[in-house]
Design a protein around this motif. Structure first.
Motif, PDB file in Angstrom:
ATOM      1  N   TYR A   5      48.080  24.491  53.321  1.00  0.00           N
ATOM      2  CA  TYR A   5      47.227  25.659  53.164  1.00  0.00           C
ATOM      3  C   TYR A   5      45.948  25.530  53.974  1.00  0.00           C
ATOM      4  CZ  TYR A   5      50.226  27.590  49.609  1.00  0.00           C
ATOM      5  OH  TYR A   5      51.297  28.145  48.973  1.00  0.00           O
ATOM      6  N   ASN A   6      45.509  24.324  54.262  1.00  0.00           N
ATOM      7  CA  ASN A   6      44.355  24.084  55.115  1.00  0.00           C
ATOM      8  C   ASN A   6      44.851  23.288  56.325  1.00  0.00           C
ATOM      9  OD1 ASN A   6      42.383  25.194  53.253  1.00  0.00           O
ATOM     10  ND2 ASN A   6      42.793  23.400  52.000  1.00  0.00           N
ATOM     11  N   PRO A   7      45.303  23.983  57.370  1.00  0.00           N
ATOM     12  CA  PRO A   7      46.038  23.302  58.436  1.00  0.00           C
ATOM     13  C   PRO A   7      45.225  22.400  59.350  1.00  0.00           C
ATOM     14  CG  PRO A   7      45.761  25.614  58.959  1.00  0.00           C
ATOM     15  CD  PRO A   7      45.274  25.431  57.564  1.00  0.00           C
ATOM     16  N   MET A   8      43.881  22.498  59.332  1.00  0.00           N
ATOM     17  CA  MET A   8      43.066  21.623  60.168  1.00  0.00           C
ATOM     18  C   MET A   8      42.549  20.470  59.308  1.00  0.00           C
ATOM     19  SD  MET A   8      43.200  23.244  63.074  1.00  0.00           S
ATOM     20  CE  MET A   8      41.910  22.459  64.048  1.00  0.00           C
ATOM     21  N   LYS A   9      42.709  19.241  59.794  1.00  0.00           N
ATOM     22  CA  LYS A   9      42.298  18.088  59.003  1.00  0.00           C
ATOM     23  C   LYS A   9      41.680  17.020  59.888  1.00  0.00           C
ATOM     24  CE  LYS A   9      43.988  14.748  55.594  1.00  0.00           C
ATOM     25  NZ  LYS A   9      45.172  14.314  54.799  1.00  0.00           N
ATOM     26  N   CYS A  10      40.542  16.499  59.429  1.00  0.00           N
ATOM     27  CA  CYS A  10      39.880  15.405  60.132  1.00  0.00           C
ATOM     28  C   CYS A  10      40.643  14.109  59.876  1.00  0.00           C
ATOM     29  CB  CYS A  10      38.437  15.278  59.653  1.00  0.00           C
ATOM     30  SG  CYS A  10      37.561  13.845  60.333  1.00  0.00           S
ATOM     31  N   THR A  11      40.915  13.376  60.933  1.00  0.00           N
ATOM     32  CA  THR A  11      41.656  12.122  60.787  1.00  0.00           C
ATOM     33  C   THR A  11      40.781  10.983  60.297  1.00  0.00           C
ATOM     34  OG1 THR A  11      41.223  11.611  63.120  1.00  0.00           O
ATOM     35  CG2 THR A  11      43.285  12.753  62.618  1.00  0.00           C
ATOM     36  N   GLY A  12      39.459  11.221  60.257  1.00  0.00           N
ATOM     37  CA  GLY A  12      38.560  10.182  59.785  1.00  0.00           C
ATOM     38  C   GLY A  12      38.261  10.292  58.309  1.00  0.00           C
ATOM     39  N   CYS A  13      37.639  11.404  57.920  1.00  0.00           N
ATOM     40  CA  CYS A  13      37.225  11.576  56.524  1.00  0.00           C
ATOM     41  C   CYS A  13      38.221  12.390  55.707  1.00  0.00           C
ATOM     42  CB  CYS A  13      35.860  12.228  56.461  1.00  0.00           C
ATOM     43  SG  CYS A  13      35.838  13.929  57.092  1.00  0.00           S
ATOM     44  N   ALA A  14      39.277  12.906  56.348  1.00  0.00           N
ATOM     45  CA  ALA A  14      40.332  13.689  55.686  1.00  0.00           C
ATOM     46  C   ALA A  14      39.860  15.059  55.209  1.00  0.00           C
ATOM     47  CB  ALA A  14      40.950  12.912  54.525  1.00  0.00           C
ATOM     48  N   GLN A  15      38.688  15.519  55.649  1.00  0.00           N
ATOM     49  CA  GLN A  15      38.253  16.874  55.287  1.00  0.00           C
ATOM     50  C   GLN A  15      39.201  17.895  55.893  1.00  0.00           C
ATOM     51  OE1 GLN A  15      34.167  17.821  56.208  1.00  0.00           O
ATOM     52  NE2 GLN A  15      34.427  20.003  55.784  1.00  0.00           N
TER      53      GLN A  15
END
Length: 329
Positions: A5-15
């Motif tokens: 549902y939230n297709p963009m994700k930071c690979t560092g903090c997982a936001q």
């Protein structure tokens, strides 16, 4: 397969970053003023990372002349099954929409903009690739990945809140918006929010409309108050529209009628249209009156306030035509 549902994700903090819900269309109305054969066209969208919004967003997709020519050739084929499986939004839209876009967009002068903040500072996102050129500055420039769209993640927000559908001209400028207030078991009421460009207070009115759309109604009311006190027709009409749907103010049909009638008398065509909608559905303290609604819609069109396709006005029951209704509790 996992649906995100939230297709963009930071690979560092997982936001995670969600794409905003949108409702966008092109129109050749109403700045030309109540023309017949009104047309509304679908807007082609491109997912992007907006550097002003600092998040996932949408921008207009403006195909080049070669793209249009190729799509036109395929669409002219008698057997359209020949391009089944080709992932191209120019092949999926209705014929009338394609013709309108083909006529207007190849001559577009303005660049595409973020449909949330109107910024041109964005990076397009390739939906076929997991890796993106986007980094999360707040997380030491960690890469942000695109993980795919969810089912229904691009839909409009409903429930007990309002949502808006914005209408743009061929150059990508917002010309007016349709605000919908939906309440479970009560109904759905729709008003038009419009600040005409020739109004001396256009910039202030447009800012107020933007605040309403972005759910900052208190701020919008503060902006509109001095204009309404000075009897600015559009400001009075906007306040009346907000009372009609109960957005940020009391849901009062009587207050809405008072303000909309005053704005209409001062020449505001949008107020005339919204007043017609009010009588087509009824509102708190005001009974439905289809005959009055029909008369007011005709007056609104004569004033240059046409915000629906021509066939809308041919209906005897406008609540059915507009799929709106109101049931007093």
């Amino acid at each position: 397969m996992t649906i995100h549902y939230n297709p963009m994700k930071c690979t560092g903090c997982a936001q995670e970053f969600a794409f905003p819900s949108i409702g966008r269309s092109y129109t050749d109305l109403p700045e030309a003023g109540g023309r017949h054969a009104a047309h509304f066209s679908a807007m082609l969208l491109q997912q992007a990372w907006c550097h002003e919004c600092e998040g996932a967003s949408w921008v207009e997709r403006i195909p080049g002349e070669r793209e249009f020519a190729t799509a036109a050739g395929l669409r002219r084929r008698a057997d359209r099954s020949g391009y089944e499986g080709i992932d191209d939004d120019l092949l999926e839209i209705e014929d009338d929409d394609f013709r309108w876009l083909y006529e207007h967009l190849p001559h577009r002068k303005a660049p595409p903009r973020c449909l949330v903040c109107a910024s041109t500072h964005f990076t397009p996102i390739d939906a076929t690739q997991r890796q993106t050129p986007i980094v999360h500055e707040a997380c030491w420039d960690s890469p942000i990945e695109f993980r795919g769209f969810s089912i229904g993640s691009g839909g409009l927000q409903t429930g007990g809140r309002s949502y808006a559908h914005r209408f743009y001209d061929a150059e990508g400028d917002v010309v007016w918006a349709k605000l919908c207030m939906q309440e479970f078991l009560v109904g759905r009421l729709i008003v038009i929010l419009h600040a005409r460009r020739h109004d001396p207070a256009h910039a202030t009115l447009a800012a107020a409309i933007d605040l309403v759309i972005n759910r900052a109604s208190d701020d919008a009311l503060a902006v509109l108050a001095p204009l309404a006190a000075a009897n600015n027709p559009a400001a009075l009409g906007l306040l009346g529209a907000l009372h009609y749907v109960g957005e940020g103010v009391a849901h009062s049909g009587t207050e809405a009628v008072s303000l909309l009638e005053k704005a209409k008398a001062l020449g505001d065509a949008c107020a005339a249209h919204n007043l017609a909608s009010l009588y087509a559905t009824g509102a708190a303290g005001v009974a439905k009156d289809i005959a009055r609604a029909r008369q007011l819609f005709a007056e609104a069109r004569a004033m240059g306030g046409q915000y629906e396709r021509d066939d809308f006005y041919a209906h005897d029951n406008f609540t059915v035509a507009n799929r709106t209704f109101y049931h007093p509790i």
